[in-house]
Motif scaffolding. Structure first.
Motif, PDB file in Angstrom:
ATOM      1  N   VAL A  22      33.472  27.310   2.995  1.00 31.42           N
ATOM      2  CA  VAL A  22      33.722  26.333   4.332  1.00 31.42           C
ATOM      3  C   VAL A  22      32.751  26.548   5.417  1.00 31.42           C
ATOM      4  N   LEU A  23      32.791  27.594   5.981  1.00 32.04           N
ATOM      5  CA  LEU A  23      31.937  27.926   7.181  1.00 32.04           C
ATOM      6  C   LEU A  23      30.492  27.685   6.845  1.00 32.04           C
ATOM      7  N   GLY A  24      30.121  28.047   5.512  1.00 28.68           N
ATOM      8  CA  GLY A  24      28.494  27.872   5.264  1.00 28.68           C
ATOM      9  C   GLY A  24      28.246  26.386   5.110  1.00 28.68           C
ATOM     10  N   TYR A  25      29.262  25.757   4.855  1.00 24.93           N
ATOM     11  CA  TYR A  25      29.049  23.951   4.876  1.00 24.93           C
ATOM     12  C   TYR A  25      28.983  23.692   6.061  1.00 24.93           C
ATOM     13  N   TRP A  26      29.695  23.894   6.915  1.00 29.35           N
ATOM     14  CA  TRP A  26      29.598  23.851   8.634  1.00 29.35           C
ATOM     15  C   TRP A  26      28.611  24.284   9.195  1.00 29.35           C
ATOM     16  N   GLY A  27      28.460  25.532   8.956  1.00 29.06           N
ATOM     17  CA  GLY A  27      27.364  26.225   9.769  1.00 29.06           C
ATOM     18  C   GLY A  27      25.607  25.573   9.307  1.00 29.06           C
ATOM     19  N   ILE A  28      25.617  25.296   8.013  1.00 34.59           N
ATOM     20  CA  ILE A  28      24.107  24.765   7.750  1.00 34.59           C
ATOM     21  C   ILE A  28      24.047  23.183   8.207  1.00 34.59           C
ATOM     22  N   GLY A  29      25.345  22.704   8.030  1.00 39.69           N
ATOM     23  CA  GLY A  29      25.091  21.124   8.684  1.00 39.69           C
ATOM     24  C   GLY A  29      24.783  21.227  10.073  1.00 39.69           C
ATOM     25  N   TRP A  30      25.277  22.145  10.731  1.00 35.76           N
ATOM     26  CA  TRP A  30      25.144  21.899  12.167  1.00 35.76           C
ATOM     27  C   TRP A  30      23.625  22.677  12.617  1.00 35.76           C
ATOM     28  N   ARG A  31      23.312  23.461  11.877  1.00 35.26           N
ATOM     29  CA  ARG A  31      21.962  24.049  11.895  1.00 35.26           C
ATOM     30  C   ARG A  31      20.871  23.043  11.678  1.00 35.26           C
ATOM     31  N   GLU A  33      21.113  19.519  11.890  1.00 30.28           N
ATOM     32  CA  GLU A  33      21.304  18.494  12.912  1.00 30.28           C
ATOM     33  C   GLU A  33      20.940  18.943  14.217  1.00 30.28           C
ATOM     34  N   HIS A  34      21.001  20.282  14.419  1.00 32.96           N
ATOM     35  CA  HIS A  34      20.846  21.014  16.016  1.00 32.96           C
ATOM     36  C   HIS A  34      19.806  21.950  15.854  1.00 32.96           C
ATOM     37  N   PRO A  35      18.530  21.669  15.334  1.00 29.21           N
ATOM     38  CA  PRO A  35      17.554  22.895  14.897  1.00 29.21           C
ATOM     39  C   PRO A  35      17.084  23.755  15.980  1.00 29.21           C
ATOM     40  N   GLY A  36      17.062  23.063  17.000  1.00 33.49           N
ATOM     41  CA  GLY A  36      16.394  23.825  18.129  1.00 33.49           C
ATOM     42  C   GLY A  36      14.953  23.430  18.050  1.00 33.49           C
ATOM     43  N   ARG A  37      14.100  24.562  18.266  1.00 33.63           N
ATOM     44  CA  ARG A  37      12.575  24.879  18.300  1.00 33.63           C
ATOM     45  C   ARG A  37      11.771  24.468  16.821  1.00 33.63           C
ATOM     46  N   ARG A  38      12.677  24.581  15.741  1.00 33.45           N
ATOM     47  CA  ARG A  38      12.059  24.478  14.408  1.00 33.45           C
ATOM     48  C   ARG A  38      12.862  23.227  13.718  1.00 33.45           C
ATOM     49  N   PRO A  39      12.080  22.137  13.789  1.00 32.10           N
ATOM     50  CA  PRO A  39      13.057  20.877  13.350  1.00 32.10           C
ATOM     51  C   PRO A  39      13.204  20.922  11.926  1.00 32.10           C
ATOM     52  N   SER A 215      16.162  25.901   2.582  1.00 35.55           N
ATOM     53  CA  SER A 215      14.592  25.773   2.198  1.00 35.55           C
ATOM     54  C   SER A 215      14.251  24.412   2.173  1.00 35.55           C
ATOM     55  N   ARG A 216      14.830  23.605   1.686  1.00 33.32           N
ATOM     56  CA  ARG A 216      14.531  22.232   1.604  1.00 33.32           C
ATOM     57  C   ARG A 216      14.293  21.601   2.885  1.00 33.32           C
ATOM     58  N   GLU A 217      15.277  21.965   3.842  1.00 38.36           N
ATOM     59  CA  GLU A 217      14.999  21.563   5.412  1.00 38.36           C
ATOM     60  C   GLU A 217      14.306  22.307   6.136  1.00 38.36           C
ATOM     61  N   PHE A 218      13.889  23.314   5.957  1.00 43.37           N
ATOM     62  CA  PHE A 218      13.157  24.032   6.823  1.00 43.37           C
ATOM     63  C   PHE A 218      11.741  24.849   6.326  1.00 43.37           C
ATOM     64  N   ALA A 219      11.711  24.994   4.905  1.00 46.86           N
ATOM     65  CA  ALA A 219      10.658  25.553   4.249  1.00 46.86           C
ATOM     66  C   ALA A 219      10.082  24.765   2.952  1.00 46.86           C
ATOM     67  N   ALA A 224       6.228  20.255   5.599  1.00 44.68           N
ATOM     68  CA  ALA A 224       4.953  20.520   5.876  1.00 44.68           C
ATOM     69  C   ALA A 224       4.116  19.400   6.300  1.00 44.68           C
ATOM     70  N   VAL A 225       4.454  18.043   5.041  1.00 37.11           N
ATOM     71  CA  VAL A 225       3.709  16.856   4.825  1.00 37.11           C
ATOM     72  C   VAL A 225       4.352  16.304   6.422  1.00 37.11           C
ATOM     73  N   LEU A 226       5.490  16.341   6.658  1.00 37.19           N
ATOM     74  CA  LEU A 226       5.957  15.433   7.868  1.00 37.19           C
ATOM     75  C   LEU A 226       5.378  15.840   9.173  1.00 37.19           C
ATOM     76  N   LEU A 227       5.076  17.296   9.167  1.00 37.88           N
ATOM     77  CA  LEU A 227       4.267  17.860  10.242  1.00 37.88           C
ATOM     78  C   LEU A 227       3.006  17.816  10.301  1.00 37.88           C
ATOM     79  N   ASP A 228       2.459  17.256   9.309  1.00 36.39           N
ATOM     80  CA  ASP A 228       1.197  17.160   9.410  1.00 36.39           C
ATOM     81  C   ASP A 228       0.549  15.864   9.943  1.00 36.39           C
ATOM     82  N   GLU A 229       0.013  15.940  11.166  1.00 35.01           N
ATOM     83  CA  GLU A 229      -0.586  14.884  11.881  1.00 35.01           C
ATOM     84  C   GLU A 229      -2.060  14.335  11.724  1.00 35.01           C
ATOM     85  N   GLY A 230      -2.622  15.071  10.853  1.00 35.42           N
ATOM     86  CA  GLY A 230      -4.108  14.764  10.486  1.00 35.42           C
ATOM     87  C   GLY A 230      -4.074  13.634   9.846  1.00 35.42           C
TER      88      GLY A 230
END
Length: 230
Positions: A22-31, A33-39, A215-219, A224-230
């Motif tokens: 339960v805490l894992g589901y809530w925690g990863i969801g919050w992380r 949607e509120h990722p801080g410096r690493r979107p 991993s799917r959300e942050f790694a 990487a494609v979304l972050l590539d502005e080139g």
């Protein structure tokens, strides 16, 4: 057997494993949607959805935009229907645990009370129900988004065009976030099935699901494609 007596059949390790789920589901969801410096991918996609609506204002005709929303709604409807069928299957299994008892006796040679199987299937049913409700709400909000998009004037110079497009973008984002919450609930429902193997199976499955979602959300390559502005 009353409800309190049923839950006393669980061990402290079972309780810890369930709390982790339960805490894992809530925690990863919050992380996510509120990722801080690493979107996260979810947050990155939100800005692209705003860009989509800004581009829609000057696009004529807007058939392309309507087709994209229709595709999103179709995918949401598919997952909602899938969850509904899965909930029915789990509830049927809760009502008749004999197949599970037979498998357990075949592997372990020991009989497990039917009520224990029922308790362990409850989180699966709850996660699937939660996912269904999220998908249904996402479907409805995508509908609101469609109406708002249709209300955007065809004239880009109209002062109402951009504000309405931005409101359509926020509705689109909200629908997408509910869709993502539904997907996460489905992942954790699959992880909760591992409780049938015991508390350590549930702990292992929860950790695997957490790593998969993170991993799917942050790694992931899409991030990487979304972050590539080139």
């Amino acid at each position: 057997m009353d409800m309190l007596t049923r839950w006393t059949l669980l061990t402290p390790v079972d309780a810890a494993a369930l709390a982790l789920l339960v805490l894992g589901y809530w925690g990863i969801g919050w992380r996510i949607e509120h990722p801080g410096r690493r979107p996260s991918v979810t947050v990155l996609m939100a800005e692209y959805r705003r860009e989509w609506m800004r581009g829609m204002v000057e696009r004529d005709p807007r058939i392309f935009d309507a087709q994209i929303v229709a595709s999103l709604r179709q995918g949401t409807s598919f997952f909602a229907s899938t969850c509904l069928l899965a909930v029915g299957g789990v509830l049927a299994l809760i009502g008749n645990t004999e197949p599970l008892q037979g498998v357990a006796e075949g592997f372990g040679g020991t009989a497990v009370p039917a009520v224990l199987w029922q308790i362990k299937l409850v989180p699966v049913a709850l996660f699937l129900t939660h996912a269904f409700l999220k998908f249904v709400w996402a479907q409805r909000v995508f509908g609101y988004c469609s109406v708002m998009m249709a209300a955007v004037p065809n004239d880009p110079a109209d002062p109402r065009s951009m504000p309405r497009a931005m409101r359509a973008a926020e509705l689109n984002i909200r629908a997408a976030w509910n869709f993502n919450r539904g997907l996460r609930a489905m992942y954790f429902a699959l992880g909760a099935v591992a409780w049938l193997l015991g508390p350590w199976g549930l702990i292992a499955a929860t950790l695997v699901v957490l790593w998969l979602v993170w991993s799917r959300e942050f790694a992931s390559v899409p991030r990487a494609v979304l972050l590539d502005e080139g």
